[in-house]
Design a protein around this motif. Structure first.
Motif, PDB file in Angstrom:
ATOM      1  N   GLU A 286       0.840  -1.380  -0.178  1.00  0.00           N
ATOM      2  CA  GLU A 286      -0.198   0.010   0.335  1.00  0.00           C
ATOM      3  C   GLU A 286       1.005   1.256   0.614  1.00  0.00           C
ATOM      4  O   GLU A 286       0.002   2.328  -0.390  1.00  0.00           O
ATOM      5  N   ALA A 287       2.106   1.292  -0.392  1.00  0.00           N
ATOM      6  CA  ALA A 287       2.794   2.084   0.220  1.00  0.00           C
ATOM      7  C   ALA A 287       3.438   2.634  -1.317  1.00  0.00           C
ATOM      8  O   ALA A 287       2.389   2.171  -2.029  1.00  0.00           O
ATOM      9  N   GLU A 288       3.693   3.933  -1.091  1.00  0.00           N
ATOM     10  CA  GLU A 288       4.226   4.443  -3.035  1.00  0.00           C
ATOM     11  C   GLU A 288       4.973   3.747  -3.552  1.00  0.00           C
ATOM     12  O   GLU A 288       5.006   3.509  -5.053  1.00  0.00           O
ATOM     13  N   THR A 289       5.701   3.250  -3.064  1.00  0.00           N
ATOM     14  CA  THR A 289       7.018   2.770  -3.821  1.00  0.00           C
ATOM     15  C   THR A 289       7.065   1.052  -3.071  1.00  0.00           C
ATOM     16  O   THR A 289       6.893   1.765  -1.412  1.00  0.00           O
ATOM     17  N   ALA A 290       8.096   0.509  -3.481  1.00  0.00           N
ATOM     18  CA  ALA A 290       8.149  -1.219  -2.622  1.00  0.00           C
ATOM     19  C   ALA A 290       9.108  -0.564  -1.573  1.00  0.00           C
ATOM     20  O   ALA A 290       9.599  -1.600  -0.562  1.00  0.00           O
ATOM     21  N   GLY A 291      10.254   0.238  -1.047  1.00  0.00           N
ATOM     22  CA  GLY A 291      10.886   0.055  -0.488  1.00  0.00           C
ATOM     23  C   GLY A 291      12.517   0.531  -0.313  1.00  0.00           C
ATOM     24  O   GLY A 291      12.258   0.926  -1.289  1.00  0.00           O
ATOM     25  N   PRO A 292      12.939   1.316   0.241  1.00  0.00           N
ATOM     26  CA  PRO A 292      14.704   1.687   0.253  1.00  0.00           C
ATOM     27  C   PRO A 292      15.588  -0.070  -0.581  1.00  0.00           C
ATOM     28  O   PRO A 292      14.821  -0.514  -0.429  1.00  0.00           O
ATOM     29  N   PRO A 293      16.830   1.217  -0.927  1.00  0.00           N
ATOM     30  CA  PRO A 293      17.366  -0.002  -1.916  1.00  0.00           C
ATOM     31  C   PRO A 293      17.442  -1.356  -0.752  1.00  0.00           C
ATOM     32  O   PRO A 293      17.557  -1.476   0.469  1.00  0.00           O
ATOM     33  N   GLY A 294      17.011  -2.502  -0.876  1.00  0.00           N
ATOM     34  CA  GLY A 294      17.817  -4.027   0.142  1.00  0.00           C
ATOM     35  C   GLY A 294      16.451  -4.349   1.253  1.00  0.00           C
ATOM     36  O   GLY A 294      16.304  -4.920   1.584  1.00  0.00           O
ATOM     37  N   VAL A 295      15.759  -3.351   0.762  1.00  0.00           N
ATOM     38  CA  VAL A 295      14.423  -4.380   1.410  1.00  0.00           C
ATOM     39  C   VAL A 295      13.332  -4.530   0.451  1.00  0.00           C
ATOM     40  O   VAL A 295      13.449  -3.829  -0.516  1.00  0.00           O
ATOM     41  N   SER A 296      13.648  -5.492   0.185  1.00  0.00           N
ATOM     42  CA  SER A 296      11.537  -6.587  -0.792  1.00  0.00           C
ATOM     43  C   SER A 296      11.152  -6.588   0.131  1.00  0.00           C
ATOM     44  O   SER A 296      10.675  -7.371   1.259  1.00  0.00           O
ATOM     45  N   MET A 297       9.664  -6.175  -0.814  1.00  0.00           N
ATOM     46  CA  MET A 297       8.617  -7.109  -0.093  1.00  0.00           C
ATOM     47  C   MET A 297       7.868  -8.601  -1.157  1.00  0.00           C
ATOM     48  O   MET A 297       7.179  -8.704  -0.173  1.00  0.00           O
ATOM     49  N   PHE A 298       9.085  -9.057  -1.155  1.00  0.00           N
ATOM     50  CA  PHE A 298       9.423 -10.402  -1.059  1.00  0.00           C
ATOM     51  C   PHE A 298       9.185 -10.934   0.586  1.00  0.00           C
ATOM     52  O   PHE A 298       8.994 -12.442   0.593  1.00  0.00           O
ATOM     53  N   ASP A 299      10.476 -10.472   1.317  1.00  0.00           N
ATOM     54  CA  ASP A 299      10.117 -10.489   2.504  1.00  0.00           C
ATOM     55  C   ASP A 299       9.252  -9.837   3.608  1.00  0.00           C
ATOM     56  O   ASP A 299       9.773  -8.624   4.494  1.00  0.00           O
ATOM     57  N   THR A 300       8.058 -10.298   3.271  1.00  0.00           N
ATOM     58  CA  THR A 300       7.084  -9.260   4.088  1.00  0.00           C
ATOM     59  C   THR A 300       5.727 -10.756   4.125  1.00  0.00           C
ATOM     60  O   THR A 300       6.328 -11.775   3.373  1.00  0.00           O
ATOM     61  N   GLN A 301       5.056 -10.653   5.164  1.00  0.00           N
ATOM     62  CA  GLN A 301       3.709 -11.885   5.706  1.00  0.00           C
ATOM     63  C   GLN A 301       3.342 -11.742   4.050  1.00  0.00           C
ATOM     64  O   GLN A 301       3.127 -12.960   3.843  1.00  0.00           O
ATOM     65  N   VAL A 302       2.955 -10.959   3.034  1.00  0.00           N
ATOM     66  CA  VAL A 302       2.175 -11.086   1.485  1.00  0.00           C
ATOM     67  C   VAL A 302       3.230 -11.210   1.122  1.00  0.00           C
ATOM     68  O   VAL A 302       2.525 -12.472  -0.154  1.00  0.00           O
ATOM     69  N   GLY A 303       4.124 -11.303   0.396  1.00  0.00           N
ATOM     70  CA  GLY A 303       5.805 -11.837  -0.196  1.00  0.00           C
ATOM     71  C   GLY A 303       5.678 -13.069  -0.013  1.00  0.00           C
ATOM     72  O   GLY A 303       5.614 -13.946  -1.095  1.00  0.00           O
ATOM     73  N   PHE A 304       5.989 -13.770   1.759  1.00  0.00           N
ATOM     74  CA  PHE A 304       6.045 -15.325   2.089  1.00  0.00           C
ATOM     75  C   PHE A 304       4.956 -15.925   1.004  1.00  0.00           C
ATOM     76  O   PHE A 304       5.183 -16.920   0.854  1.00  0.00           O
ATOM     77  N   ALA A 305       3.635 -15.124   1.746  1.00  0.00           N
ATOM     78  CA  ALA A 305       2.264 -16.126   1.357  1.00  0.00           C
ATOM     79  C   ALA A 305       2.432 -16.209  -0.780  1.00  0.00           C
ATOM     80  O   ALA A 305       1.724 -17.590  -0.719  1.00  0.00           O
TER      81      ALA A 305
END
Length: 374
Positions: A34-53
């Motif tokens: 829901e953020a405007e961008t996926a995150g700063p360098p080194g932070v991945s949305m795959f390393d979240t609850q929704v990413g692992f699901a």
């Protein structure tokens, strides 16, 4: 219990279009948050609850093993192409009816008929109230004629088959809306301010006036259609401090008996469950949060069902952009509800027959009744 829920086709009473184009990794990860961008360098949305699901449950739909690495998953997605990916995930969700919010539709977003064809489901429109008002203002309708023009446009939308309306007051003015119907003169004054503000900055009109939000809700109430309210969790534009559904109680009381549909609700889902218990016209869901909480979604579903009557809880995905979110929302909902109901049978809280009846209500029966979908 899970096998039974998997046999039931769902009514998704609040969802959005999906992207009809291929996505690179950055765009894909941005669609997971829901953020405007996926995150700063080194932070991945795959390393979240929704990413692992997503990595656990989505790769098999594309012919990969569970827990496929992000690079492998995205390569397979690109190989199949957006059209095939969308078809597979929408079909896998097991949907019978879609109620699609058409208030935000970027060019690449598929419309309700296209979604319905991919899902093998009937698709109905949910009209976003603020969008109708903003388009009327952008068309140069005079302030004194604004209220009548908005009512006319909404009437046309409902006559054409839209089954409900949605308010995004939580994003603009907050949910502490009075239960008093605003007089016509106040609506005209607010409409005039809306148009002057847009003209002064050279931007499209943007409804953010408490009077106009109330007016729009009352338009939908007068039409007798269910009114959806965004509640709680959302993108960065939402002021979560003003998104607690308890702030709506005066308007919810005044709306009765027209159904009020509280959407998402996290982290206020227990507050929403309370309102569903004490107010006869209030219904609730846990859309959007279900797939975002991933492995923790069963706890969310159980907490929503602590107070909310089972006949007033509905399924929604609030999927937007990625077809994967339709699949994840449905799968995690089924697993969470099945675990809750099976646990009750095991503890002797209810019978297996009761559990199957409740599963049918929440999966589709409640939505069919409230929206008149039969």
């Amino acid at each position: 219990m899970l096998e039974y829920l998997e046999s039931l086709r769902l009514v998704d009473h609040h969802c959005h279009g999906v992207l009809g184009e291929d996505l690179g990794r950055t765009a894909f990860e941005e669609a997971l948050t829901e953020a405007e961008t996926a995150g700063p360098p080194g932070v991945s949305m795959f390393d979240t609850q929704v990413g692992f699901a997503l990595r656990r449950w989505c790769p098999p739909v594309l012919g990969l093993g569970a827990h496929a690495e992000p690079e492998e998953y995205l390569a397979r997605r690109a190989e199949l192409g957006a059209a095939e990916v969308n078809r597979r995930f929408l079909a896998a969700a097991g949907l019978d009816v879609l109620c699609v919010d058409t208030g935000y539709t970027p060019e690449a977003i598929l419309d309700p008929p296209a979604l319905g064809r991919l899902a093998g489901a009937r698709a109905h429109e949910i009209v976003r109230l603020e969008t109708v008002a903003e388009r009327a203002a952008a068309d140069g309708v005079e302030a004194g004629r604004f209220a009548g023009e908005v009512r006319s446009r909404l009437h046309a939308a409902f006559a054409a088959g839209a089954v409900g309306a949605k308010s995004i007051a939580a994003y603009r003015a907050g949910l502490e809306l009075s239960g008093v119907r605003p007089p016509e003169a106040e609506v005209a004054g607010a409409a005039g301010r809306l148009m002057r503000a847009a003209e002064s900055v050279g931007a499209p009109p943007r409804v953010c006036d408490e009077t106009l939000h109330r007016f729009l809700v009352w338009c939908a109430v007068d039409a007798g259609v269910p009114v959806q309210f965004h509640v709680g969790y959302g993108d960065v534009d939402a002021d979560l401090r003003r998104g607690d559904p308890l702030l709506l109680i005066e308007l919810l009381r005044a709306m009765a008996p027209v159904p009020a549909m509280l959407l998402h609700n996290y982290p206020f889902h227990r507050h929403a469950g309370y309102l569903a218990q004490v107010l006869p016209n209030v219904h609730v869901d846990a859309g959007l949060a279900t797939h975002n909480l991933g492995h923790r979604s069963p706890a969310l579903i159980a907490e929503l069902l602590e107070l909310a009557p089972f006949g007033k809880v509905l399924y929604s995905s609030d999927a937007f952009g990625l077809a994967e979110l339709y699949h994840l929302g449905a799968l995690l909902f089924r697993r969470g509800l099945a675990g809750f109901l099976a646990g009750g049978v095991e503890d002797g809280a209810w019978t297996a027959r009761d559990a199957e009846r409740v599963a049918g209500l929440v999966a589709s029966g409640n939505a069919r009744r409230v929206y008149g979908l039969e």
